[in-house]
Design a protein around this motif. Sequence first.
Motif, PDB file in Angstrom:
ATOM      1  N   PRO A   1      -5.928  -3.228  -7.085  1.00 18.68           N
ATOM      2  CA  PRO A   1      -5.007  -3.585  -5.988  1.00 18.68           C
ATOM      3  C   PRO A   1      -4.480  -2.370  -5.238  1.00 18.68           C
ATOM      4  O   PRO A   1      -4.355  -2.393  -4.007  1.00 18.68           O
ATOM      5  N   ALA A   2      -4.184  -1.288  -5.972  1.00 23.08           N
ATOM      6  CA  ALA A   2      -3.677  -0.077  -5.317  1.00 23.08           C
ATOM      7  C   ALA A   2      -4.753   0.552  -4.439  1.00 23.08           C
ATOM      8  O   ALA A   2      -4.473   1.025  -3.329  1.00 23.08           O
ATOM      9  N   ALA A   3      -5.987   0.561  -4.940  1.00 22.45           N
ATOM     10  CA  ALA A   3      -7.087   1.139  -4.164  1.00 22.45           C
ATOM     11  C   ALA A   3      -7.337   0.326  -2.896  1.00 22.45           C
ATOM     12  O   ALA A   3      -7.513   0.885  -1.802  1.00 22.45           O
ATOM     13  N   LEU A   4      -7.327  -0.994  -3.021  1.00 24.12           N
ATOM     14  CA  LEU A   4      -7.574  -1.842  -1.850  1.00 24.12           C
ATOM     15  C   LEU A   4      -6.436  -1.730  -0.838  1.00 24.12           C
ATOM     16  O   LEU A   4      -6.671  -1.714   0.377  1.00 24.12           O
ATOM     17  N   ALA A   5      -5.206  -1.633  -1.334  1.00 25.90           N
ATOM     18  CA  ALA A   5      -4.062  -1.501  -0.427  1.00 25.90           C
ATOM     19  C   ALA A   5      -4.186  -0.221   0.395  1.00 25.90           C
ATOM     20  O   ALA A   5      -3.865  -0.200   1.589  1.00 25.90           O
ATOM     21  N   ALA A   6      -4.689   0.840  -0.225  1.00 25.67           N
ATOM     22  CA  ALA A   6      -4.859   2.099   0.497  1.00 25.67           C
ATOM     23  C   ALA A   6      -5.957   1.984   1.548  1.00 25.67           C
ATOM     24  O   ALA A   6      -5.816   2.485   2.667  1.00 25.67           O
TER      25      ALA A   6
END
Length: 208
Positions: A22-27
């Motif tokens: 989720p953190a990678a996709l949000a970035a």
Amino acid sequence: MSPPRRLHHPQQNPLPPRLTKPAALAALHNHDQFLSADPHLTSYKRLSAPGEVSGDYASYQVPASIVPIAAADGDQVKVYEVHDHVPNPVWSSDVTSVEEFVDCADGVWVRVRSPLGIVLETTWNKNGTAEEEEEEATLELVQTCECRCNRLLASICKGQIEKGWREVHQKLIQGMLGDGSGGDKDGKTAGGGAAAAAVAAPTATVAA
């Protein structure tokens, strides 16, 4: 005139174990931060739509394999005018490109339209099955890039892409970890843009 040349450049990088999907996709879906990964960027601004399209999704002719996620503002394609300073022997060092972003469930697809008929389409994404994700498989940043250009420019475009992808990936990963300094909404950034300037249009995925 020479027919256009298609160049394919798949690249991937493992992501740090502490980084979640989720953190990678949000970035990747944070376009200001994504644009700030370009080491050549000088400025950028959001556009309503480029002149050659009507503004509706179909008019962008996004590949059928790209499935957009719902956008809060209703715009499935975000368009930016991007200015880069790229020293090179052929075209002006100050390059203006139009970049189209489509957020997907596993990453982001970007089309870059640059001078001299150079078009770069890149996907950045997450690969892997649900079973692999449950086992917390190592995530990877996967970039699949296709560049269409005049044959006379092919070697220059290939060199620019191969020269810059590692730095772009590093900056994107720093942003995912909160170690980077992304751009602001006015297009004033502390870094660079979506890919290595006039010859970079990436599709990125986060893959397990």
